[in-house]
Design a protein around this motif. Structure first.
Motif, PDB file in Angstrom:
ATOM      1  N   VAL A  14     129.141  24.304   0.183  1.00  0.00           N
ATOM      2  CA  VAL A  14     127.806  24.773   0.485  1.00  0.00           C
ATOM      3  C   VAL A  14     128.083  26.440   0.118  1.00  0.00           C
ATOM      4  CG1 VAL A  14     126.416  25.856   2.103  1.00  0.00           C
ATOM      5  CG2 VAL A  14     127.418  23.283   2.345  1.00  0.00           C
ATOM      6  N   ARG A  15     127.006  26.875  -0.512  1.00  0.00           N
ATOM      7  CA  ARG A  15     127.015  28.192  -0.978  1.00  0.00           C
ATOM      8  C   ARG A  15     125.777  29.068  -0.402  1.00  0.00           C
ATOM      9  NH1 ARG A  15     123.856  29.518  -5.245  1.00  0.00           N
ATOM     10  NH2 ARG A  15     122.780  27.916  -6.180  1.00  0.00           N
ATOM     11  N   LEU A  16     125.649  30.362  -0.569  1.00  0.00           N
ATOM     12  CA  LEU A  16     124.720  31.197  -0.064  1.00  0.00           C
ATOM     13  C   LEU A  16     124.250  31.764  -1.203  1.00  0.00           C
ATOM     14  CD1 LEU A  16     123.513  31.970   2.816  1.00  0.00           C
ATOM     15  CD2 LEU A  16     124.857  33.879   2.891  1.00  0.00           C
ATOM     16  N   PRO A  17     122.910  31.344  -1.716  1.00  0.00           N
ATOM     17  CA  PRO A  17     122.259  32.022  -3.005  1.00  0.00           C
ATOM     18  C   PRO A  17     121.934  33.297  -2.801  1.00  0.00           C
ATOM     19  CG  PRO A  17     120.748  30.504  -1.970  1.00  0.00           C
ATOM     20  CD  PRO A  17     122.108  30.317  -1.065  1.00  0.00           C
ATOM     21  N   GLU A  18     121.622  34.008  -3.746  1.00  0.00           N
ATOM     22  CA  GLU A  18     121.472  35.684  -3.675  1.00  0.00           C
ATOM     23  C   GLU A  18     119.768  35.341  -3.513  1.00  0.00           C
ATOM     24  OE1 GLU A  18     123.019  38.362  -3.847  1.00  0.00           O
ATOM     25  OE2 GLU A  18     124.940  37.149  -3.932  1.00  0.00           O
ATOM     26  N   VAL A  19     119.505  36.526  -2.513  1.00  0.00           N
ATOM     27  CA  VAL A  19     117.864  36.511  -2.347  1.00  0.00           C
ATOM     28  C   VAL A  19     117.748  38.037  -2.475  1.00  0.00           C
ATOM     29  CG1 VAL A  19     117.613  34.481  -0.976  1.00  0.00           C
ATOM     30  CG2 VAL A  19     118.244  36.602   0.204  1.00  0.00           C
ATOM     31  N   SER A  20     116.502  38.496  -2.770  1.00  0.00           N
ATOM     32  CA  SER A  20     116.201  39.875  -2.690  1.00  0.00           C
ATOM     33  C   SER A  20     115.538  40.458  -1.280  1.00  0.00           C
ATOM     34  CB  SER A  20     115.300  39.996  -3.841  1.00  0.00           C
ATOM     35  OG  SER A  20     113.953  39.331  -3.567  1.00  0.00           O
ATOM     36  N   VAL A  21     115.633  41.615  -1.275  1.00  0.00           N
ATOM     37  CA  VAL A  21     115.202  42.090   0.177  1.00  0.00           C
ATOM     38  C   VAL A  21     113.820  42.246  -0.168  1.00  0.00           C
ATOM     39  CG1 VAL A  21     115.404  44.271   1.432  1.00  0.00           C
ATOM     40  CG2 VAL A  21     117.456  43.296   0.481  1.00  0.00           C
ATOM     41  N   PRO A  22     113.179  41.770   1.021  1.00  0.00           N
ATOM     42  CA  PRO A  22     111.907  42.017   0.803  1.00  0.00           C
ATOM     43  C   PRO A  22     111.261  43.380   1.038  1.00  0.00           C
ATOM     44  CG  PRO A  22     112.008  41.015   3.154  1.00  0.00           C
ATOM     45  CD  PRO A  22     113.366  41.330   2.098  1.00  0.00           C
ATOM     46  N   ARG A  23     110.467  43.994   0.092  1.00  0.00           N
ATOM     47  CA  ARG A  23     109.844  45.119   0.063  1.00  0.00           C
ATOM     48  C   ARG A  23     108.374  45.418   0.129  1.00  0.00           C
ATOM     49  NH1 ARG A  23     114.469  48.312   0.165  1.00  0.00           N
ATOM     50  NH2 ARG A  23     115.846  47.690  -1.393  1.00  0.00           N
ATOM     51  N   ARG A  24     107.725  44.397  -0.202  1.00  0.00           N
ATOM     52  CA  ARG A  24     106.289  44.296   0.202  1.00  0.00           C
ATOM     53  C   ARG A  24     105.999  43.108   0.976  1.00  0.00           C
ATOM     54  NH1 ARG A  24     103.331  45.953  -4.638  1.00  0.00           N
ATOM     55  NH2 ARG A  24     103.879  47.727  -3.758  1.00  0.00           N
TER      56      ARG A  24
END
Length: 172
Positions: A14-24
């Motif tokens: 199992v891996r943890l995919p990259e996600v972006s930090v919510p800015r809006r």
């Protein structure tokens, strides 16, 4: 032997995919308790990410057939728009008081569609929405019927979750 179709990487760890930090963040707001909690979650998230909260107050305007009741309906339309603007300003004021960058937008029309369109046009990274809105909260018999309809057809939050181009945080 029961063979099931599995993805090619089924056996991989199992891996943890990259996600972006919510800015809006987009918060559909109707003044209900669930919407207030959604606004609080958005404020906390925006504070942590130096983000902006876009508060959307949507409403559906009443219709009239062939002008019947037109003066009354026009008065109701004006009241709904005024109330929506006041509600948006109140929500934005609460966020600004917490030091969160925020702005309000009022839209008339189909509310789920307005939320989805606004998420796209405003380039929102996250929608934070209350599980049930004001009609379910204070609607009496009508609210009970709305809850039944929502269980069968899906309410605003359900429609947004099913069709959103961005992640959705549902708050109850």
């Amino acid at each position: 032997m029961n063979v099931q179709a599995r993805p090619e990487d089924w056996e991989e760890p199992v891996r943890l995919p990259e996600v972006s930090v919510p800015r809006r963040l987009l918060v559909p707001f109707d003044g209900s308790h669930n919407a207030e909690r959604a606004l609080a979650w958005a404020a906390t998230t925006a504070s942590a990410t130096d983000g902006e909260v876009v508060v959307l107050v949507g409403y559906e305007q009443p219709l009239t057939m062939r002008g019947r009741g037109a003066p009354y309906i026009e008065s109701v339309r004006e009241d709904l728009e005024t109330e929506a603007k006041e509600l948006a300003a109140e929500a934005v004021g609460l966020l600004v008081a917490r030091g969160v960058r925020s702005r309000g937008i009022v839209v008339k029309g189909d509310v789920p569609r307005a939320i989805l369109d606004m998420a796209e046009s405003e380039a929102c990274d996250l929608i934070v929405i209350g599980r049930q809105g004001l009609s379910a909260e204070v609607g009496g018999v009508t609210g009970a019927l709305d809850r039944m309809r929502d269980m069968l057809q899906g309410g605003v939050a359900d429609k947004v979750v099913r069709h959103s181009p961005v992640p959705v945080l549902v708050v109850s």
